[in-house]
Write a protein that holds these residues in place. Sequence first.
Motif, PDB file in Angstrom:
ATOM      1  N   ALA A  55      42.674  38.269  35.413  1.00  0.00           N
ATOM      2  CA  ALA A  55      41.835  39.455  35.604  1.00  0.00           C
ATOM      3  C   ALA A  55      41.036  39.324  36.902  1.00  0.00           C
ATOM      4  O   ALA A  55      40.961  40.258  37.711  1.00  0.00           O
ATOM      5  N   SER A  56      40.448  38.127  37.114  1.00  0.00           N
ATOM      6  CA  SER A  56      39.645  37.922  38.326  1.00  0.00           C
ATOM      7  C   SER A  56      40.504  38.006  39.574  1.00  0.00           C
ATOM      8  O   SER A  56      40.145  38.670  40.556  1.00  0.00           O
ATOM      9  N   LEU A  57      41.651  37.330  39.537  1.00  0.00           N
ATOM     10  CA  LEU A  57      42.508  37.320  40.729  1.00  0.00           C
ATOM     11  C   LEU A  57      43.036  38.717  41.039  1.00  0.00           C
ATOM     12  O   LEU A  57      43.128  39.110  42.198  1.00  0.00           O
ATOM     13  N   ALA A  58      43.369  39.480  39.971  1.00  0.00           N
ATOM     14  CA  ALA A  58      43.881  40.833  40.197  1.00  0.00           C
ATOM     15  C   ALA A  58      42.834  41.679  40.919  1.00  0.00           C
ATOM     16  O   ALA A  58      43.155  42.446  41.836  1.00  0.00           O
ATOM     17  N   ARG A  59      41.562  41.519  40.504  1.00  0.00           N
ATOM     18  CA  ARG A  59      40.490  42.280  41.173  1.00  0.00           C
ATOM     19  C   ARG A  59      40.383  41.872  42.628  1.00  0.00           C
ATOM     20  O   ARG A  59      40.303  42.711  43.529  1.00  0.00           O
ATOM     21  N   VAL A  60      40.380  40.561  42.873  1.00  0.00           N
ATOM     22  CA  VAL A  60      40.228  40.097  44.256  1.00  0.00           C
ATOM     23  C   VAL A  60      41.390  40.579  45.119  1.00  0.00           C
ATOM     24  O   VAL A  60      41.193  41.043  46.237  1.00  0.00           O
ATOM     25  N   PHE A  61      42.611  40.495  44.570  1.00  0.00           N
ATOM     26  CA  PHE A  61      43.735  40.857  45.422  1.00  0.00           C
ATOM     27  C   PHE A  61      43.842  42.366  45.638  1.00  0.00           C
ATOM     28  O   PHE A  61      44.227  42.792  46.731  1.00  0.00           O
ATOM     29  N   GLY A 103      34.097  37.256  49.028  1.00  0.00           N
ATOM     30  CA  GLY A 103      34.627  38.149  48.001  1.00  0.00           C
ATOM     31  C   GLY A 103      34.753  37.438  46.659  1.00  0.00           C
ATOM     32  O   GLY A 103      34.347  37.971  45.627  1.00  0.00           O
ATOM     33  N   TRP A 104      35.283  36.275  46.684  1.00  0.00           N
ATOM     34  CA  TRP A 104      35.494  35.512  45.445  1.00  0.00           C
ATOM     35  C   TRP A 104      34.162  35.193  44.773  1.00  0.00           C
ATOM     36  O   TRP A 104      34.005  35.390  43.564  1.00  0.00           O
ATOM     37  N   SER A 105      33.195  34.740  45.537  1.00  0.00           N
ATOM     38  CA  SER A 105      31.911  34.418  44.899  1.00  0.00           C
ATOM     39  C   SER A 105      31.208  35.692  44.422  1.00  0.00           C
ATOM     40  O   SER A 105      30.569  35.696  43.367  1.00  0.00           O
ATOM     41  N   THR A 106      31.346  36.776  45.173  1.00  0.00           N
ATOM     42  CA  THR A 106      30.759  38.043  44.753  1.00  0.00           C
ATOM     43  C   THR A 106      31.365  38.510  43.434  1.00  0.00           C
ATOM     44  O   THR A 106      30.665  38.941  42.516  1.00  0.00           O
ATOM     45  N   LEU A 107      32.683  38.398  43.346  1.00  0.00           N
ATOM     46  CA  LEU A 107      33.374  38.878  42.152  1.00  0.00           C
ATOM     47  C   LEU A 107      32.906  38.123  40.911  1.00  0.00           C
ATOM     48  O   LEU A 107      32.559  38.723  39.894  1.00  0.00           O
TER      49      LEU A 107
END
Lengths: 262, 289
Positions: free
Chosen positions: B93-99, B221-225
């Motif tokens: 779920a997290s990776l999908a949002r980031v990508f 982006g990753w830390s924000t997410l």
Amino acid sequence: MPHVLVDRVTVRYSDANAKQAALDNVSLQLEPDQLVVALGPSGCGKTTLLNLLAGFLRPTQGRVLFDGKPINGPAADRGVIFQDDALLPWLNVVDNIAFGLKLQGLEKHQRKASAEATLKQVHLDGFSGHMLWQLSGGMRQRVGLARALASDPAMLLLDEPFAALDAFTREQMQELLLQLWHQTHKQIFLITHDLEEAVFLASDLILLSPRPGRVVERIKLDFCHRYTDGESARSIKSDPHFIAMREHVLNLIFAQREPIPA
Amino acid sequence: MISTELAHEQHAFEIPLLPRHEEEASATPSRRLSTTTISTLTIATLLVLWWGVTSAGLIAPLFLPPPQNILIKFWQVSTHGFMDSTLWQHLGASLARVFSALVASVLLGIPVGVAIGQSRIAKGILDPLIEIYRPIPPLAYLPLVVIWFGIGEFSKILLIFLAIFAPIVIGTANGVRQVSNNRIRVAQSLGATPWQLIRHVVLPSALPDILVGIRIGLGTGWSTLVAAELVAATSGMGFMVQSAAQFLVTDVVILGIAVIAIIAFGLELGLRYLHKRLAPWSLPNRDLG
Ligand SMILES: Nc1ncnc2c1ncn2[C@@H]1O[C@H](COP(=O)(O)OP(=O)(O)O)[C@@H](O)[C@H]1O
Ligand SMILES: [Mg+2]
């Protein structure tokens, strides 16, 4: 046949030293069979003149005609070569040379074949797959020459092309340029601040003086023809006639210099 | 300010150069420890210390569970899940949002960056807009995003998009401005049209700076997410850590943090690798690839 007419051209840059024209009422005619070399100290307007011919710059006054038509901008009939090779580091040697052909929309195999042939002309056969950072400065400059030649322009414009090279490589490049001139019959306009280079290469030598930029002298020379007729470069450059001409040109340049205040 | 930041980031590439030279200079390189070995030893020491302290019973498992518990948790959460999703579903779920955010930022950021780098007017319009929001920490405008767009996927992707977008635009604009004048002039003299100039000269020339922008953007982006998922989510790594903390499941908290760190490290490595593959000419050590 294309020829170039620079007709009473003045160029004034729109800033600080705008009072002094970079070029002041310069008129020139360049013929197809000539190798014209513009020589002068730095700041005398050599690059400005080349930029006019390339179409990077418009004259403030006067006109520049190429083959009877005004120059409106850069185009593939006038290839340029700069001191820094301005090559594309993400392409290998053959793709750099074929770059102009790619822009023109040639098929891949056509441009490869054509680029490989040009590669031979500059004696770089065997290096087509190399990346630029694997080449020496002289080899890169030869790639630059080949890239300009590959698009088969009517004229080559070279802005101090060998100034960054070491003395030995520079001599080789001068000879290569004369060989290419002889083989391809391209019209060449080259600028340099290297006195010996200018006298050796020029069929027509133009001396410029700074502030304002003016043509002070135009001299017909035949050392380049002696080279293309087969005489060796060393023999020409050590000939007393060559040395005398070099000194003569040097004196003409010094005569233009403002006296150093005591 | 911006350019120094980018220049500084670019400098990070050069860091491996120093030990490399050291190794080359040394007559017996095999006797020396490589930087990677030293780093690995550091981490191993830390793990052994952690294991020693916890198995000796010096710290209560509630505060710091022993490493083997984390491994067991890793297996359990991977297979049975935590809060209705397995570890892989949270991570997915997290990776999908980031990508999704990354793809959107690249598609929009590069054209905007080219426009800013090439046109005085575009720069005049877009520069201030980006400069106004860029320095604000994303969590500060998260409430506003939630008020406007709710707590759904869109808000989270938008938040992360905003974090990645600015560095990509700035990196691209920077790269575009620095394209050598002669490179452009030669291409024009070979008959390049304005579009061909952008496609074949400007964009490839700016590629190293674009990649640096993406790297910086993906990091923030990753830390924000993860932070955004702490606030409003029903899945994702941030959500997993946050829920575990509420129930004092310390081992899942540590597991989550470890996975988040490993992914961040992996993204960084992946982008460095990409840079080496796509733009080797811009790296100090040319024969790396
Ligand atoms: N883009 C420019 N803007 C303002 N002045 C310029 C520009 N280019 C050249 N000049 C000025 O015009 C004069 C001639 O420059 P240039 O043609 O580059 O000479 P050269 O190539 O012989 O060294 C110099 O005084 C230089 O400072
Ligand atoms: Mg110059």
